[in-house]
Motif scaffolding. Sequence first.
Motif, PDB file in Angstrom:
ATOM      1  N   GLY A 231       0.830  -1.191   0.000  1.00  0.00           N
ATOM      2  CA  GLY A 231       0.000   0.000   0.000  1.00  0.00           C
ATOM      3  C   GLY A 231       0.865   1.242   0.000  1.00  0.00           C
ATOM      4  N   ALA A 232       0.280   2.374  -0.391  1.00  0.00           N
ATOM      5  CA  ALA A 232       1.036   3.614  -0.470  1.00  0.00           C
ATOM      6  C   ALA A 232       1.649   4.005   0.870  1.00  0.00           C
ATOM      7  N   ASP A 233       0.955   3.703   1.972  1.00  0.00           N
ATOM      8  CA  ASP A 233       1.456   4.098   3.293  1.00  0.00           C
ATOM      9  C   ASP A 233       2.602   3.210   3.764  1.00  0.00           C
ATOM     10  N   GLN A 234       2.867   2.114   3.084  1.00  0.00           N
ATOM     11  CA  GLN A 234       3.934   1.198   3.505  1.00  0.00           C
ATOM     12  C   GLN A 234       5.292   1.535   2.896  1.00  0.00           C
ATOM     13  N   GLN A 235       5.293   2.307   1.827  1.00  0.00           N
ATOM     14  CA  GLN A 235       6.543   2.565   1.119  1.00  0.00           C
ATOM     15  C   GLN A 235       7.564   3.286   1.983  1.00  0.00           C
ATOM     16  N   PHE A 236       7.107   4.153   2.879  1.00  0.00           N
ATOM     17  CA  PHE A 236       8.042   4.902   3.706  1.00  0.00           C
ATOM     18  C   PHE A 236       8.749   3.993   4.711  1.00  0.00           C
ATOM     19  N   ARG A 237       8.030   2.997   5.225  1.00  0.00           N
ATOM     20  CA  ARG A 237       8.658   2.064   6.158  1.00  0.00           C
ATOM     21  C   ARG A 237       9.692   1.186   5.457  1.00  0.00           C
ATOM     22  N   LEU A 238       9.409   0.800   4.220  1.00  0.00           N
ATOM     23  CA  LEU A 238      10.371   0.003   3.464  1.00  0.00           C
ATOM     24  C   LEU A 238      11.621   0.815   3.137  1.00  0.00           C
ATOM     25  N   LEU A 239      11.426   2.070   2.756  1.00  0.00           N
ATOM     26  CA  LEU A 239      12.566   2.927   2.456  1.00  0.00           C
ATOM     27  C   LEU A 239      13.386   3.204   3.708  1.00  0.00           C
ATOM     28  N   ASP A 240      12.713   3.383   4.835  1.00  0.00           N
ATOM     29  CA  ASP A 240      13.416   3.618   6.091  1.00  0.00           C
ATOM     30  C   ASP A 240      14.262   2.409   6.470  1.00  0.00           C
ATOM     31  N   ALA A 241      13.743   1.199   6.229  1.00  0.00           N
ATOM     32  CA  ALA A 241      14.496  -0.020   6.547  1.00  0.00           C
ATOM     33  C   ALA A 241      15.750  -0.146   5.687  1.00  0.00           C
ATOM     34  N   MET A 242      15.734   0.505   4.515  1.00  0.00           N
ATOM     35  CA  MET A 242      16.893   0.472   3.630  1.00  0.00           C
ATOM     36  C   MET A 242      17.854   1.628   3.899  1.00  0.00           C
ATOM     37  N   GLY A 243      17.564   2.394   4.944  1.00  0.00           N
ATOM     38  CA  GLY A 243      18.451   3.501   5.305  1.00  0.00           C
ATOM     39  C   GLY A 243      18.243   4.748   4.501  1.00  0.00           C
ATOM     40  N   ILE A 244      17.100   4.829   3.816  1.00  0.00           N
ATOM     41  CA  ILE A 244      16.813   6.022   2.984  1.00  0.00           C
ATOM     42  C   ILE A 244      15.962   6.989   3.808  1.00  0.00           C
ATOM     43  N   ASP A 245      16.461   8.192   3.952  1.00  0.00           N
ATOM     44  CA  ASP A 245      15.772   9.221   4.742  1.00  0.00           C
ATOM     45  C   ASP A 245      14.750   9.933   3.871  1.00  0.00           C
ATOM     46  N   VAL A 246      13.486   9.665   4.126  1.00  0.00           N
ATOM     47  CA  VAL A 246      12.416  10.275   3.347  1.00  0.00           C
ATOM     48  C   VAL A 246      11.921  11.532   4.083  1.00  0.00           C
ATOM     49  N   ARG A 247      12.056  12.670   3.433  1.00  0.00           N
ATOM     50  CA  ARG A 247      11.659  13.924   4.038  1.00  0.00           C
ATOM     51  C   ARG A 247      10.548  14.571   3.231  1.00  0.00           C
ATOM     52  N   PRO A 248       9.645  15.246   3.914  1.00  0.00           N
ATOM     53  CA  PRO A 248       8.589  15.964   3.170  1.00  0.00           C
ATOM     54  C   PRO A 248       9.196  17.122   2.386  1.00  0.00           C
TER      55      PRO A 248
END
Length: 249
Positions: A231-248
Amino acid sequence: MAAQDPPKPGARIEGRDLSEVDWTEADCTEVVLAGCTLEGASFASTVLEGARFERCRLMRCRFSHADLREAAFEDCQMFDAAAKAGAVFAFSRLEAAKLARCDLTHAKFEGCDLYDVRLEACNLTGAGFARTSFAKAFGRKVERIAAELVDCNLELADLAGARLAGCRLARSRFREADLSGADLEGADLTGADLFQAIVDEARLAGADLTGAEVSGLDLRRLASYRALRIGADQQFRLLDAMGIDVRPE
């Protein structure tokens, strides 16, 4: 105490203690045991095809080379908390068997045939599935995999190398379970909990993880994840687990 004779095929027994029955090589096809107690029972080469166990206490029981095809276990207590021992299924046939709402804590499935098995709302904490197969050969070149592990607690379970491609695993909890090398391609994992599961070299291509708990799931550790559905809301958790800092923005 002398051993008791096993029930005849098709017999129905309710509310009895059957711990002293000699089940070895007995033909108990389609027997129905309701509210019975069996402690330390050994089902060695026992034929229990189509048998039903309803609300039974099956403490420290071992099913070795048993025929449990299409057997059903419903609301059964199969974990001895005092002895910290679960049921043992060794080299047994459980094709199309159903286990619903059973306590299978620390159960061991070793070298078993589990094609088309259905596990529903069972507690499988710490359960092991060593050398167990969910596949069946249909001819020399055709092999199919089928199983349902739905709404089950598989926390700390050992499913390393399990082949569950295309199987239904919805709403099951795999917290800290060992899924290393497991083939889960195309599996239905909707609503599943994969928090801190060991997924090194697991295959998740085409799997449906919509609504699943994926915090800490590092896709880089997987063997495959092409066409993985989330789901769209899950992508941020997957990116965070890969060490990618997602910022608004």
